[in-house]
Motif scaffolding. Structure first.
Motif, short mmCIF file in Angstrom:
data_model
loop_
_atom_site.label_atom_id
_atom_site.label_comp_id
_atom_site.label_asym_id
_atom_site.label_seq_id
_atom_site.Cartn_x
_atom_site.Cartn_y
_atom_site.Cartn_z
N GLU A 430 0.84 -1.20 0.00
CA GLU A 430 0.00 0.00 0.00
C GLU A 430 0.87 1.25 0.00
O GLU A 430 2.01 1.23 0.48
N ALA A 433 -0.76 7.28 -1.51
CA ALA A 433 -1.76 7.62 -2.52
C ALA A 433 -2.99 6.72 -2.37
O ALA A 433 -4.14 7.17 -2.49
N TYR A 434 -2.75 5.42 -2.10
CA TYR A 434 -3.85 4.47 -1.88
C TYR A 434 -4.70 4.94 -0.70
O TYR A 434 -5.92 4.97 -0.76
N ASP A 436 -4.84 8.00 0.67
CA ASP A 436 -5.44 9.31 0.45
C ASP A 436 -6.58 9.26 -0.57
O ASP A 436 -7.42 10.16 -0.59
N SER A 437 -6.59 8.24 -1.40
CA SER A 437 -7.59 8.21 -2.49
C SER A 437 -9.01 8.21 -1.94
O SER A 437 -9.94 8.54 -2.66
N HIS A 438 -9.19 7.86 -0.68
CA HIS A 438 -10.55 7.84 -0.14
C HIS A 438 -10.89 9.06 0.68
O HIS A 438 -11.98 9.17 1.21
N GLN A 440 -11.51 13.19 1.32
CA GLN A 440 -11.92 14.40 0.63
C GLN A 440 -11.75 15.55 1.62
O GLN A 440 -12.11 15.42 2.78
#
Ligand SMILES: *Cc1c(COP(=O)(O)O)cnc(C)c1O
Length: 447
Positions: A430, A433-434, A436-438, A440
């Motif tokens: 992991e 970026a993985y 943080d991708s969730h 907002q």
């Protein structure tokens, strides 16, 4: 070859506890897994690293199947997804002929994505959402009812969809192990199970195909399974006698122990029953229950940890050594309870990857988390490891790769070594970026 540096120690002599098999832990170094060197694995995929042996999974599966189908005419295994739901792992079990046993909506979807046909998916668990049940009804999956609310919900859904559902009920019962896992399913002794069966029988849209139980995990005796098999058989025979209902299958769940050392037990692995012994107890109980031969139910097993634990390894490295306030030695590793959830229950076998001198020191193994409870082992005799040295934790295939947490550290790569000793990356490490991708960020908080 240059000898590795070992720091000097002064040590009080003591011989250590022996059992009838001699010294407890083998200190043989383990320099490779299925023919691939640890050095090579770490160089290519980093450390920590989970490694899974395809050969060992297939060997475990085939010998468990053989244990049962040499004793009983109709046997089916269903892979317990929550034990390890990496898709490559599930696919190995499915290739071997295993159905899928799932306990949540996303596990159900995983089984579908893995190509398992609907009627070979067993849907367990107390929390099945309406849309998940709808899908399971449409796919003719085997829905195992956990409680009356679910039964009512299913009846409504079947009426709405004008479709029949293939179901079983989960039954809990006194099998002599305490505490009884009576929070799952319907209790046998207080007749809740019988009430559920009668209610199902009255409904035209529900087809009661099976009776299910899963009485515990890592059970150290075959007797509870034997009692469960007998009681489920008696219940099936009662369905036939009083309601003219023929039960097509008995699902005895999982619960067989792996060959790990349970904390607090003396010589765990040498005293736990083998799968053959479980198979004998279970099949004899069913065969002696009084079913006419042609009406013997299919026997389903959902064994999890016993089929995969010893196929999984965790490679890690030493970050540092230190002395604790009371003089004890401590070693900090680059993995902790974030990756080794089962260190709560097991004293895992831990090997070094190269030969050291005969000297060992009692050491506490800590993980890298900034959390005091991040202890892998309070006490283990290990050679004098240096920073950067690698170690291998054995029998970590069950539950760790599903219960691992992304806390302070990301989850590392998982590789599979196939039967020809070829290494495949089956889960990437992991990244931030993985993670943080969730997330907002509301506009007023943007940097
Ligand atoms: C977890 C689980 C299993 C697998 O259990 P093991 O003890 O690992 O064999 C099987 N069936 C059900 C319903 C489960 O929840």
């Amino acid at each position: 070859m240059k000898q590795p540096y070992e720091r000097p120690i002064i040590k009080k002599m003591h011989t250590g506890l022996m059992d009838k098999f001699g010294r407890q832990n083998s200190k043989e170094p383990v320099s490779d897994i299925e023919g691939v060197t640890i050095e090579q694995l770490v160089e290519n995929y980093g450390s920590p690293l989970f490694v899974i042996s395809e050969k060992q999974i297939r060997r475990n599966y085939q010998s468990a199947l053989r244990a049962f189908n040499t004793r009983y005419p109709k046997v089916q295994f269903a892979w317990s997804y929550k034990t390890n739901y990496l898709n490559s792992v599930c696919q190995i079990f499915h290739q071997e002929g295993s159905w899928a046993e799932v306990v949540s909506g996303f596990e159900y979807q995983k089984a579908i994505n893995n190509g398992v046909v609907g009627h070979q998916i067993i849907f367990n668990g107390p929390d099945k959402k309406e849309e998940e049940l709808t899908l399971a009804i449409k796919n003719q999956s085997l829905i195992h009812i956990d409680h009356f609310n679910e039964l009512d919900q299913l009846i409504q859904l079947c009426q709405l969809l004008k479709q029949k559902a293939k179901i079983a009920i989960r039954v809990n019962m006194d099998t002599g192990t305490y505490p009884i896992w009576d929070r799952f399913g319907f209790n046998l002794e207080n007749e809740q199970a019988w009430t559920a069966i009668k209610k199902i029988k009255e409904n035209q849209l529900l087809e009661l195909q099976g009776l299910h139980c899963h009485i515990g995990t890592f059970l150290l005796s075959t007797q509870p399974h034997e009692i469960a098999a007998r009681k489920l058989s008696e219940l099936a025979l009662r369905c036939k006698a009083e309601l003219q209902l023929s039960i097509k299958y008995l699902d005895l769940g999982g619960g067989f122990p792996s060959k790990n050392n349970l904390k607090g037990t003396y010589t765990g692995i040498d005293s736990i029953p083998t799968i053959d012994e479980f198979a004998t107890s279970i099949t004899e109980a069913i065969l002696n229950a009084g079913f006419p031969t042609e009406e013997l139910p299919l026997l389903i097993l959902e064994s999890g940890r016993a089929l995969i634990d010893d196929a999984g390894y965790l490679i890690g490295s030493v970050i540092a050594n230190k002395r604790l306030s009371d003089g004890r030695s401590a070693t900090i590793l680059n993995f902790g309870v974030n990756l080794l959830f089962t260190s709560n229950w097991y004293d895992h076998h831990i090997s070094t990857t190269k030969a050291y001198s005969e000297y060992t020191e009692a050491t506490t193994l800590f993980g890298p988390l900034c959390m005091n409870i991040d202890v892998i082992r309070q006490h283990i005799e290990l050679p004098l490891l240096n920073k950067g040295d690698h170690i291998v934790v054995h029998k970590v295939g069950a539950y760790n790769m599903t219960q691992w947490m992304q806390f302070i550290q990301m989850r590392p790569a998982v590789v599979l070594i196939d039967q020809k000793s070829k290494v495949h990356l089956i889960r990437k490490p992991e990244t931030l970026a993985y993670l943080d991708s969730h997330e907002q960020i509301p506009t007023h908080l943007n940097p």
